[in-house]
Design a protein around this motif. Structure first.
Motif, PDB file in Angstrom:
ATOM      1  N   VAL A   1     -16.944  80.429  49.705  1.00  0.00           N
ATOM      2  CA  VAL A   1     -16.289  80.155  50.986  1.00  0.00           C
ATOM      3  C   VAL A   1     -15.069  81.060  51.162  1.00  0.00           C
ATOM      4  O   VAL A   1     -14.780  81.509  52.279  1.00  0.00           O
ATOM      5  CB  VAL A   1     -15.911  78.666  51.113  1.00  0.00           C
TER       6      VAL A   1
ATOM      7  N   LEU B   1     -14.723  83.240  54.472  1.00  0.00           N
ATOM      8  CA  LEU B   1     -13.587  83.312  55.383  1.00  0.00           C
ATOM      9  C   LEU B   1     -13.126  84.752  55.547  1.00  0.00           C
ATOM     10  O   LEU B   1     -12.749  85.180  56.637  1.00  0.00           O
ATOM     11  CB  LEU B   1     -12.452  82.440  54.857  1.00  0.00           C
TER      12      LEU B   1
ATOM     13  N   ILE C   1     -14.405  89.246  63.032  1.00  0.00           N
ATOM     14  CA  ILE C   1     -13.568  89.152  64.233  1.00  0.00           C
ATOM     15  C   ILE C   1     -12.956  90.514  64.540  1.00  0.00           C
ATOM     16  O   ILE C   1     -12.945  90.965  65.687  1.00  0.00           O
ATOM     17  CB  ILE C   1     -12.457  88.094  64.052  1.00  0.00           C
TER      18      ILE C   1
ATOM     19  N   GLY D   1     -12.804  73.762  59.356  1.00  0.00           N
ATOM     20  CA  GLY D   1     -13.164  74.778  60.346  1.00  0.00           C
ATOM     21  C   GLY D   1     -14.443  75.526  60.014  1.00  0.00           C
ATOM     22  O   GLY D   1     -14.586  76.703  60.316  1.00  0.00           O
ATOM     23  N   ILE D   2     -15.378  74.835  59.357  1.00  0.00           N
ATOM     24  CA  ILE D   2     -16.669  75.451  59.083  1.00  0.00           C
ATOM     25  C   ILE D   2     -17.520  75.349  60.350  1.00  0.00           C
ATOM     26  O   ILE D   2     -17.570  74.279  60.955  1.00  0.00           O
ATOM     27  CB  ILE D   2     -17.377  74.696  57.925  1.00  0.00           C
TER      28      ILE D   2
ATOM     29  N   LYS E   1     -10.279  77.493  65.511  1.00  0.00           N
ATOM     30  CA  LYS E   1      -9.809  78.444  64.507  1.00  0.00           C
ATOM     31  C   LYS E   1     -10.225  79.865  64.872  1.00  0.00           C
ATOM     32  O   LYS E   1      -9.441  80.813  64.741  1.00  0.00           O
ATOM     33  CB  LYS E   1     -10.368  78.072  63.136  1.00  0.00           C
ATOM     34  N   LEU E   2     -11.463  79.989  65.359  1.00  0.00           N
ATOM     35  CA  LEU E   2     -11.946  81.320  65.754  1.00  0.00           C
ATOM     36  C   LEU E   2     -11.017  81.929  66.793  1.00  0.00           C
ATOM     37  O   LEU E   2     -10.603  83.087  66.685  1.00  0.00           O
ATOM     38  CB  LEU E   2     -13.371  81.190  66.296  1.00  0.00           C
TER      39      LEU E   2
ATOM     40  N   LEU F   1      -7.679  82.885  65.281  1.00  0.00           N
ATOM     41  CA  LEU F   1      -7.757  84.101  64.471  1.00  0.00           C
ATOM     42  C   LEU F   1      -7.930  85.324  65.356  1.00  0.00           C
ATOM     43  O   LEU F   1      -7.319  86.373  65.118  1.00  0.00           O
ATOM     44  CB  LEU F   1      -8.919  83.991  63.480  1.00  0.00           C
TER      45      LEU F   1
ATOM     46  N   PHE G   1      -1.547  90.447  60.881  1.00  0.00           N
ATOM     47  CA  PHE G   1      -2.551  90.347  59.814  1.00  0.00           C
ATOM     48  C   PHE G   1      -2.152  89.329  58.755  1.00  0.00           C
ATOM     49  O   PHE G   1      -2.974  88.560  58.271  1.00  0.00           O
ATOM     50  CB  PHE G   1      -2.777  91.708  59.177  1.00  0.00           C
TER      51      PHE G   1
ATOM     52  N   ILE H   1      -4.315  86.169  57.508  1.00  0.00           N
ATOM     53  CA  ILE H   1      -4.794  86.016  56.131  1.00  0.00           C
ATOM     54  C   ILE H   1      -4.329  84.684  55.561  1.00  0.00           C
ATOM     55  O   ILE H   1      -5.095  83.962  54.907  1.00  0.00           O
ATOM     56  CB  ILE H   1      -4.308  87.203  55.268  1.00  0.00           C
TER      57      ILE H   1
ATOM     58  N   LEU I   1      -6.430  81.981  56.971  1.00  0.00           N
ATOM     59  CA  LEU I   1      -7.747  81.923  56.325  1.00  0.00           C
ATOM     60  C   LEU I   1      -7.643  81.239  54.965  1.00  0.00           C
ATOM     61  O   LEU I   1      -8.455  80.380  54.624  1.00  0.00           O
ATOM     62  CB  LEU I   1      -8.311  83.333  56.152  1.00  0.00           C
TER      63      LEU I   1
ATOM     64  N   SER J   1      -7.289  77.565  55.257  1.00  0.00           N
ATOM     65  CA  SER J   1      -8.566  76.894  55.530  1.00  0.00           C
ATOM     66  C   SER J   1      -9.305  76.638  54.238  1.00  0.00           C
ATOM     67  O   SER J   1      -9.877  75.566  54.036  1.00  0.00           O
ATOM     68  CB  SER J   1      -9.462  77.751  56.413  1.00  0.00           C
ATOM     69  N   LEU J   2      -9.289  77.626  53.364  1.00  0.00           N
ATOM     70  CA  LEU J   2      -9.984  77.470  52.082  1.00  0.00           C
ATOM     71  C   LEU J   2      -9.365  76.325  51.288  1.00  0.00           C
ATOM     72  O   LEU J   2     -10.072  75.485  50.727  1.00  0.00           O
ATOM     73  CB  LEU J   2      -9.897  78.778  51.288  1.00  0.00           C
ATOM     74  N   LEU J   3      -8.036  76.295  51.272  1.00  0.00           N
ATOM     75  CA  LEU J   3      -7.381  75.262  50.471  1.00  0.00           C
ATOM     76  C   LEU J   3      -7.525  73.885  51.102  1.00  0.00           C
ATOM     77  O   LEU J   3      -7.594  72.874  50.390  1.00  0.00           O
ATOM     78  CB  LEU J   3      -5.906  75.620  50.257  1.00  0.00           C
TER      79      LEU J   3
ATOM     80  N   LEU K   1     -10.187  72.947  52.617  1.00  0.00           N
ATOM     81  CA  LEU K   1     -11.524  72.558  52.156  1.00  0.00           C
ATOM     82  C   LEU K   1     -11.458  72.094  50.705  1.00  0.00           C
ATOM     83  O   LEU K   1     -12.067  71.094  50.329  1.00  0.00           O
ATOM     84  CB  LEU K   1     -12.478  73.744  52.294  1.00  0.00           C
TER      85      LEU K   1
END
Lengths: 776, 493
Positions: free
Chosen positions: A165, A169, A176, B382-383, B392-393, B396, B405, B409, B412, B415-417, B419
């Motif tokens: 994942v 991301l 994008i 945000g999957i 989220k899209l 971003l 940037f 980053i 992003l 989002s991973l964390l 999850l």
């Protein structure tokens, strides 16, 4: 086409309902027709006269997201692998998984994966691609954690999810950026604008994002660490997701974008470097594994590295060999995983140190493994497809041209590492076969009496081995029907390459011979040199980085959070006020908003000064009072002082209100506080006190500066004039304040009344609940 | 139609007073509250639809035209949030009887509940700065009433912090209203926008704006002002946490969005840049908080904070795309936070503990709960194709268009964390061998799961069916960037 893609999803949703019959029939039988049908559907397209197909349905057009699918040669190759191997895996799993397992879950995850993977390889829209991409990660997570009562399964599942994942991301970021640069969400249109992308200043960032996505998914060094742990999944899953299809999603992505980036020096450097290092490292590490599936996992890593490297070379022969090897790898590795599963199933162990001599017990499995391992090793025999693509790979490693600088060095390094990696590939292939099927049978170490697997269980790997042989024997048939079209899609041009066994005495052939000779020697003398693995801490070190990272995330977060979330109100307030003070002061200075003029301010009379002094003294006194009653009285002084100020400023109604409020609160406080113990003096160091004093006086001063500056910056007529002028005429009252309260701004008053209502009820509830509790 | 726009604010106020008369007749109060909530939701949905198709409607209260009276402004943004509020709160009413014990219900839960809804709806709809303060007071007093339900010792301790911080921010609010009124002589949003534009937001105005931002930021739980939030939200009953998590911080972030797209927009180089930094820090520290604990309720509570960071990021970027992202994310987060608090409440009942180290294997006994939680986690992270992804899209995209940037980053990685923090619960709490002490009261868990299921379904729809919603969000973002429609509809009628 859309039905072919969505069919597995529809079935996946229906599976829980099918489980009603599962007592009688294995769920696998009921749903096996789906991948078979999908395979048949896609195989119709294959053939010498293949033409790309497009199909599109709107989904979220206002965000430029549509379900547009595009079937070109590359997609077709993958779609056939997904549905074909999918069908074999489902068939195989019927014998592998017992009816007592939670089959409904297993097949639901598996079919969601099948759907997602078909979506990945067929989507033309980047965001749809990304959606499917994440779904492959999620279904992989669920499948690895299928036996979630095992701690290792849970560990492996989390690891694969975090790493893939993370890559997903990153991929999203890259996609994008690509849409921003090109103004389109369609991959085909991006390819047609490749010069725009290559000239964009975002190019380095785009490449980083996309490569991270591809490398994590396809288990490239050093992100490969999740794949060995993913072997906790049931073996059909390992064969399907973690060797034949999902781990090739990263490869697919790079192949898909290859027409854009091929020829870009950084693309060449990074893909080739990481690919070739992965090849060498993976094969080197595979030799040290003892678990059959562990060997196969590292072998997969290494083979993926090889394909990735070829995509990086970007030459016509390399790209052709890459797509060819995708097909070959799926056949021989799929069959090997299934055989490993059979061995595990029939003997109860996968530890190669306990195995050996199984040839006599399981002759058919051994034969299948023989073809698989020798094809993987690239043994030069005309009926092993692995040799054909390996030979092409060697040829490709010699055909690179550098772009100057580091890339020139890389051009020399590539063939060397390729040969080294292939030698180890040869070694572990031999080890895998001979270690399992030849040698001494160790009766005491094998938990179950081994015997040959049921015939139908052998059918799936058998079909794959047939594939290994037919591809080798009739390369032209597969070439014209499928591989050329796939290569066309990757190179973006017509390919007219023939596949044949004998190339003559070319350098690539010498490399193959060298691999076989050195590999055989190394295998024979393996006990003499495998001490080197004790010197190398191995991938364990990367695992340690991961474990350390995850652990630090939790403990570190805890350390950071508990540092400021202490529960101390005083600390919270100090932090909050200092943040407000620092940022507001900075803004004040940056904007030059301070307007500290006192000329315009009303003159200060002696009475005001006296009242102000009394209030200040009282305010300071509160800090030093340790008696609650005394404190309330002192606070009361401030309140009454305020009331006097209101009188002086000719606001008698406010003064009255203030007096009433103050009297009531002081009395109430006295009543309550009578019951409370004396205040403890807060123990604080001088430093703390100084800081707190600095913060509070800072905030106080700041508010004063802003207040006076605001007063000096009056630039408009106030709306209050309207109220004063119209209160009697339009509002029917002579007291403007009253009219404002009940008419002009009646809603404010209404809801303030509601606030009082709420407060009263809250207090009542609190007291009553307390009394009820006491009564019990 | 114009006068009807007050309904979403006034109806719950009336309901609040109504149910206060029968605190002990739960047999009546419960169904009445449920029916009323559903009816209110339908009414506000109709009004929202009306506003979406006919444009902003302004009710000048008492017939006093702006800027002298109080304008209630039903613009698409406000109505969207009001309807979302009603949907979440209706789910909460259905959740409440199973979650609260009867004694807590008797102590005016439904009264405070409706009062809270009234305050939230009012805060979303008012077009007047001082009136916004009043609605803040309304929703705060209701929240005080809700937070002390049950009178636990821990609850009282944490509610004290909650009350003190909110009192502080209310005080700061009044002070900054005074500053603003001193400079501009008005408190009407639209007139403020006009007047501040006419002096180009000169001098002290930006500073005063920042003070006002801090008022809202305390309520919205922006870094570094959220100290009061984690414990005070995790301690009360799940239904209360759900209402707080879904609605209260959102009022704060909405206010920032409104004020800094309508009024203080002439020095974005300073103000909105600050927001962007704070947004980044909010995400980082919020998600660090979510990873720091083994208390499942606290994990969800901390996850409120990075979501606020995402929304603030869109405001800070201040482009049409990013604002559309913020609005989408705001709407989505209200729904999913409600759902998650519901699910966690059910999980705690099912497992009999809120300590992650003590629970395992819950999914084997409660599969529906487990899978809903899994989907809700994906939504939160945000999957795609769920609702979190759309917002989220856009955020971003907005960030990358502005070449921020680093911000992107970090977004992003957060989002991973996020999850990861959710998967910790799923892997450790739901997977594994079935723990001891798992509840046998399946009916209660089921009753707690159903309202959550409805909210999760809505979230899934907001993602897959984004086409039905997104064009409206785009309109809203357009209107936020081009302020004329708001100003004109308030001042020139």
């Amino acid at each position: 086409m859309i039905f072919a893609i969505f069919a597995p999803l529809i079935i996946a949703i229906l599976i829980p309902f099918l489980s009603r019959w599962k007592e009688k029939v294995h769920t696998g039988w009921l749903i096996l027709p789906v991948p078979v049908a999908v395979f048949i559907y896609f195989v119709q397209f294959a053939g010498p006269n293949f033409e790309p197909q497009a199909y599109s349905v709107d989904w979220i057009p206002s965000l430029d997201i549509s379900l547009s699918f595009y079937l070109d040669g590359l997609s077709l190759l993958f779609a056939l692998l997904i549905s074909g191997i999918g069908a074999l895996v489902v068939f195989y799993s019927i014998y592998y998984l017992n009816n007592k397992e939670q089959l409904g879950h297993f097949y639901t995850y598996l079919y969601i994966f099948m759907f997602a993977m078909l979506g990945v390889v067929l989507s033309d829209n980047v965001f749809v691609l990304y959606t499917f991409w994440e779904f492959t990660s999620i279904s992989s997570f669920l499948l690895i954690g299928y036996w979630h009562h095992r701690q290792k399964s849970r560990y492996g599942a989390l690891k694969s999810m975090l790493i893939t994942v993370f890559g997903g991301l990153s991929l999203l970021g890259g996609l994008i950026l690509l849409t921003i640069v090109t103004g389109t969400t369609s991959i085909r249109e991006m390819v047609s604008q490749s010069d725009v992308i290559l000239e964009s200043s975002y190019l380095p960032l785009i490449l980083t994002f996309l490569l991270l996505g591809a490398f994590t998914k396809s288990a490239q060094f050093p992100f490969h660490i999740w794949l060995p742990d993913a072997m906790e999944a049931p073996t059909p899953v390992s064969a399907y997701l973690h060797s034949a299809t999902m781990v090739k999603a990263g490869i697919y992505l790079m192949a898909r974008f290859s027409p854009i980036f091929a020829g870009e020096p950084n693309f060449f450097i990074f893909l080739s470097l990481f690919g070739i290092v992965t090849l060498a490292w993976g094969s080197f590490m595979a030799v040290r594994q003892t678990d059959l599936k562990g060997i196969l996992a590292y072998s997969t890593i290494s083979q993926l590295g090889m394909i990735m490297a070829m995509l990086g070379f970007g030459t016509e022969i390399a790209l052709f060999a890459a797509v060819f090897h995708i097909l070959n790898h799926a056949t021989f590795k799929g069959s090997l995983f299934m055989v490993a599963g059979i061995v595990d199933h029939e003997t109860g162990t996968r530890d190669i140190r306990n195995l050996g001599g199984l040839m006599t017990f399981m002759p058919i499995s051994a034969t299948l493994a023989l073809f698989g391992t020798f094809s993987m090793a690239g043994v030069p025999l005309p009926f092993l497809n692995g040799f054909f693509s390996k030979e092409m790979f060697f040829e490709a490693t010699l055909a690179n041209a550098g772009y100057g600088g580091f890339s020139d060095f890389l051009v020399i390094l590539i063939p060397i590492l390729a040969v080294v990696g292939s030698i180890f590939t040869f070694v572990y292939s031999m080890y895998l076969f001979f270690g399992t099927f030849r040698g001494e049978y160790q009766k005491e170490k094998v938990p179950q009496e081994p015997h040959e697997a049921p015939k139908l269980m052998l059918l799936a790997p058998f079909i794959l081995v047939i594939g290994v042989i037919t591809i080798a024997l009739f390369p032209g048939f597969f070439n014209q029907g499928l591989i050329t079209h796939a290569a066309d899609a990757v190179t973006g041009a017509e390919n007219n390459r023939d596949i044949y066994f004998w190339h003559g005495l070319v350098p690539a052939f010498y490399m193959s011979i060298a691999v076989v000779v050195v590999g055989a020697l190394l295998y024979i003398f393996k006990p003499k040199w495998d001490g080197v693995y004790r010197v190398f801490p191995g991938t364990l070190s990367f695992n340690r980085v991961y474990d350390w990272g995850v652990e630090k995330l939790e403990t570190g977060s805890n350390a950071i959070t508990s540092r400021y979330m202490t529960g101390s109100l005083r600390l919270y307030m100090a932090l909050l006020l200092s943040a407000i003070f620092l940022i507001t002061t900075t803004v004040l200075i940056l904007t030059g908003g301070a307007n500290f003029e006192v000329n315009d301010v009303a003159p200060i009379t002696t009475v005001e000064v006296i009242v102000a002094i009394i209030m200040t003294v009282a305010a300071v006194a509160t800090i030093f009072t340790h008696n609650r009653i005394g404190m309330i009285l002192v606070v009361g002084v401030i309140g009454f002082g305020l009331a006097i100020l209101f009188v002086l400023y000719r606001a008698p109604d406010l003064a009255l209100t203030q007096l009433i409020v103050e009297t009531v609160t002081v009395t109430l406080f006295m009543l309550c506080f009578y019951h409370l113990p004396n205040l403890e003096k807060a123990k604080q160091s001088i430093t703390h006190k100084t800081i707190n004093i600095a913060i509070s006086s800072g905030v106080g001063l700041l508010m004063m500066v802003i207040g006076i500056s605001a007063y000096n910056s009056r630039s408009f007529d106030s709306i209050s004039d309207y109220f004063i002028e119209n209160s009697s005429e339009l509002g029917g009252g002579y007291n403007a304040v009253n009219v404002i309260l009940v008419d002009f701004r009646g809603i404010d008053t209404l809801f303030e009344v509601a606030v009082l209502f709420g407060a009263a009820l809250g207090i009542y509830a609190m007291i009553k609940l307390r009394r009820d509790k006491g009564a019990k | 139609m114009t006068n009807l726009m007050i309904l979403p604010i006034v109806l719950p106020l009336i309901a609040s007073a109504l149910v206060a008369f029968f605190p002990n007749k739960l047999n009546i109060v419960r169904p009445v509250s449920m029916i009323l909530s559903v009816i209110f939701t339908i009414i506000s949905a109709y009004l929202t639809w009306y506003v979406f198709s006919n444009g902003t409607i302004v009710m000048q209260s008492g017939g006093w035209d702006a800027p002298f009276g109080i304008s209630i402004v039903a613009d698409p943004l406000s109505m969207l949030l009001v309807t979302t509020t009603y949907i979440v709160s209706t789910a909460a009413v259905f959740y409440a009887p199973s979650s609260l014990d009867e004694q807590q219900e008797r102590f005016y839960f439904y009264t405070f509940f409706f009062l809270l809804v009234s305050g939230v709806a009012g805060a979303f709809m008012t077009g007047d700065l001082f009136n916004l303060f009043v609605f803040f007071e309304v929703l705060l007093i209701a929240s005080y009433g809700l937070i002390i339900l049950g009178n636990g010792k821990v609850q009282l301790r944490e509610s004290l912090k909650y009350v003190l911080f909110n009192l502080f921010s209310s005080m700061l609010f009044v002070i900054s209203v005074a500053f603003i009124y001193a400079i501009t002589g008005t408190v009407n949003f639209a007139q403020l926008a006009e007047r501040i534009e006419s002096v180009d937001q000169q001098g002290i105005l930006t500073t005063v704006g920042i003070v006002l931002f801090f008022v809202f930021a305390v309520k919205a739980a922006v870094f570094p002002l959220y100290y009061w939030l984690p414990n005070s939200y995790a301690v009360p009953n799940p239904v209360v946490s759900a209402l707080f998590g879904a609605l209260l911080t959102k009022v704060g972030i909405y206010s920032i969005m409104r004020v800094f797209t309508l009024i203080f927009v002439h020095d974005t180089g300073i103000t909105h840049q600050i927001f962007l930094w704070l947004a980044v820090l909010t995400m980082v520290f919020g998600v660090i908080g979510a990873l720091s604990t083994n208390n499942v309720k606290l994990i969800i509570t901390y996850n409120i904070i990075p979501a606020i960071g995402f929304i603030l990021m869109g405001i800070g970027l201040y482009t049409e795309t990013s604002l559309a992202g913020s609005v989408y994310y705001l709407m989505h987060d209200m729904v999913i936070k409600g759902a998650l608090f519901f699910l966690i409440g059910a999980l705690v009942v099912a497992a009999g503990t809120s300590d992650l180290r003590k629970m395992s294997g819950v999914i084997q006994k409660f599969p529906l709960l487990g899978w809903l939680f899994f989907i809700a986690s994906l939504v939160l992270a945000g999957i795609p194709p769920f609702s979190g992804f759309i917002g989220k899209l856009l955020l971003l995209q907005g960030g990358l268009q502005q070449e921020e940037f680093l911000v992107v980053i970090i977004a992003l990685l957060s989002s991973l964390l996020i999850l990861f923090s959710m998967m910790r619960i799923f892997i450790r709490g739901f997977w594994g061998e079935v723990q001891e002490g798992i509840t046998t009261n399946r009916k209660k868990v089921r009753n707690l799961t159903i309202p959550a299921a409805i909210l999760v379904s809505i979230s899934v729809f907001l993602g897959i069916g984004a086409e039905a919603v997104y064009p409206h969000i785009e309109t809203i973002a357009n209107m936020l960037m081009d302020r004329t429609e708001y100003i004109d509809s308030v001042l020139k009628e």
